[in-house]
Design an enzyme around this catalytic site. Sequence first.
Site, mmCIF file in Angstrom:
data_model
loop_
_atom_site.group_PDB
_atom_site.id
_atom_site.type_symbol
_atom_site.label_atom_id
_atom_site.label_comp_id
_atom_site.label_asym_id
_atom_site.label_seq_id
_atom_site.Cartn_x
_atom_site.Cartn_y
_atom_site.Cartn_z
ATOM 1 N N ASP A 63 0.838 -1.191 0.000
ATOM 2 C CA ASP A 63 0.000 0.000 0.000
ATOM 3 C C ASP A 63 0.882 1.254 0.000
ATOM 4 O OD1 ASP A 63 -2.889 0.917 0.514
ATOM 5 O OD2 ASP A 63 -1.803 1.997 2.070
ATOM 6 N N GLU B 184 1.740 -0.610 -4.929
ATOM 7 C CA GLU B 184 0.704 0.351 -5.312
ATOM 8 C C GLU B 184 1.378 1.709 -5.422
ATOM 9 O OE1 GLU B 184 -3.460 2.465 -3.938
ATOM 10 O OE2 GLU B 184 -1.833 2.153 -2.537
HETATM 11 O O1 TEU Z 1 -4.719 3.835 -1.702
HETATM 12 C C1 TEU Z 1 -3.966 4.969 -2.040
HETATM 13 C C2 TEU Z 1 -4.892 6.035 -2.479
HETATM 14 O O2 TEU Z 1 -5.220 6.866 -1.670
HETATM 15 C C3 TEU Z 1 -5.439 6.055 -3.842
HETATM 16 O O3 TEU Z 1 -5.521 4.811 -4.441
HETATM 17 C C4 TEU Z 1 -6.768 6.743 -3.834
HETATM 18 O O4 TEU Z 1 -7.667 6.068 -3.011
HETATM 19 C C5 TEU Z 1 -7.372 6.860 -5.179
HETATM 20 O O5 TEU Z 1 -6.490 7.467 -6.009
HETATM 21 C C6 TEU Z 1 -8.651 7.663 -5.099
HETATM 22 O O6 TEU Z 1 -9.065 7.984 -6.344
HETATM 23 C C7 TEU Z 1 -4.376 3.001 -0.656
HETATM 24 C C8 TEU Z 1 -5.540 2.070 -0.388
HETATM 25 O O7 TEU Z 1 -5.798 1.326 -1.548
HETATM 26 C C9 TEU Z 1 -6.721 2.883 0.049
HETATM 27 O O8 TEU Z 1 -7.857 2.091 0.220
HETATM 28 C C10 TEU Z 1 -6.337 3.560 1.345
HETATM 29 O O9 TEU Z 1 -7.377 4.409 1.751
HETATM 30 C C11 TEU Z 1 -5.054 4.365 1.204
HETATM 31 O O10 TEU Z 1 -4.028 3.668 0.542
HETATM 32 C C12 TEU Z 1 -4.489 4.689 2.564
HETATM 33 O O11 TEU Z 1 -4.007 3.528 3.163
#
Ligand code: TEU
Length: 570
Positions: A224, A283
């Site tokens: 993440d 990610e």
């Molecule tokens: O996601 C990172 C993130 O913030 C983006 O993927 C964002 O949600 C997206 O661009 C919105 O359009 C990760 C996780 O997948 C997410 O669920 C979490 O909220 C975030 O990190 C924080 O841990």
Amino acid sequence: MTDLVSEDSDVVPTKASNSDVSPWWKTGPIYQIFPRSFCDTNGDGVGDLRGIIDKLDYLNDGTDRSLRVKGIWLSPIYPSPGRDSGYDVADHETIDPKFGSMDDFDALVAECRRRGIHVVMDMVLNHTSDLHRWFLESRSDRNDPRRDWYIWREPRRRGRPPNNWRSFFGGPAWTFDEDTQQYFLHTFLPQQPDLNWQNPEVRSACLGIFRFWLERGVSGFRLDVFNAYFKHPELLDNPRQLGTTPWTRQRQLYNKDRPELHDFLIELRSLLDEYPETMAVGETFDAQAELAASYCKQLHMAFDFDFLQQPWKPRSFQRTIKKWDGLLASQGSWPCYVLSNHDHPRHAGRYGQGVSPSEADARAKIAAAMLLTLRGTPFIYSGEEIGLRDVPIPSHEEWDVAFKYGSRDPSRTPMQWNSDVNAGFSSGHPWLRVAPDYHTRNVAIQEGDPRSILSFYRRLVTLRNDTPALLFGDWQPLQDDPDDTLIYLREHQGAYAVVALNFSNTRRRVTLDKRLPVRYWNARLSTRRPDVGWAVRLDQTLELGPYEASVFTSVDEMSDVNSRERIAIG
Ligand code: TEU
Ligand code: CA
């Protein structure tokens, strides 16, 4: 539109299959499970690990009647106050009791192993929950030994935050702690304080967490927002730029993608390499393809969300794929592709905007055909294989209030298994409402329908597994500047596949800009062609019906004669 193929004539298996000699994570698909929405076995309305075990045959029962997934990525199942649906982790080495016990987890890993499914854990290590033991200790006292495990700073003049950084979720990235009179940094919610990755103790504690799960038999990790681990040691102000939100009005220069990260990733990689066939997919948060590609030198894969953000236009997809595939091919890295996940509106809905539901389903099939025939590992977000759409959630039922620019609950609703109460997801009251269309859109119905989206996913996976050119081959577009169609060639050791996709609802006649390497092909799969299973001659001009997806593989020398005879008979 209708599919003309029948259930058993759609895929002609070949003897060639390289899937057992290359790493599992390259062949895929990898299936993302959002555990609270997958399957609830104890009636508390929340999906659980026992529910995942119950559905493993659906994912891979060793036959082509299942999705044959090679891995499942589990969104967080650790104890969490749930301020960010589990992405605020309070203990990285335990299972949240609402999902089950460590025994259930061990059983899940064992049941997965029996089916050739690898378990991928979601590692959320940029930040922890503010209720994590580490943070409770850190905030307890300025002199606490864990103080420096998080990023604490004095206020600037007149009590202002230490620098101009913003939280991605909205608001400042700093929250003042009254008790100890300092600010702490959080790239996301104030309840998600960022760990101080400059501190070697933090790095070794995090590596310990990876090892903990490797010892329990997991085969991979989804990292993440890993590219935000390291911040500039001096926490310099980010430069301003034009943008539409406080976050985009800054160039995120000093709070992510720092050079120190590469050294850590090298260290992480050597730990992972101690365990055979382990995979890490990053990610890459808020970054361009070039940056995502740079991380693929140390990680096995990284997501490039440009692909997911393209409009329903072949030209846009082709441009994005060409860039991503080219970047990775030039450095010998392996791509992956994803169209939906728990953070974004589901793609069946996105691509289906403004068209009828059946056309939206036809588009979902085109999207699936693309996802599963590119060079790279396909990631499937649970539910996309039955064409789930976003579900509007009334504000009083919302859980995801973290992200200020729109709740992500609509793409996180329960999986639709059958027409029973709550779509067979739960006998209790589901934590999030089930889509109203579940009586007509669910796994049980689609399993019995050879023309369903689910049947189409299964056929695509089968064909992929049987076709080295699709699994491993180079990718080359056959049109220079496509309009309504996306047509490409895959080539592996002299064997070819052609994938032809019509993104429009009308017939298209396309003259290819690149020459086809051979003339005779086997029609292997199609949403429209009646000659699947037969050899066909392809010329430089292709005719594609409305929303046609067709895949052809080159006829090898041995079967050439037979195939031509079959043409004559046919
Ligand atoms: O996601 C990172 C993130 O913030 C983006 O993927 C964002 O949600 C997206 O661009 C919105 O359009 C990760 C996780 O997948 C997410 O669920 C979490 O909220 C975030 O990190 C924080 O841990
Ligand atoms: Ca449950």
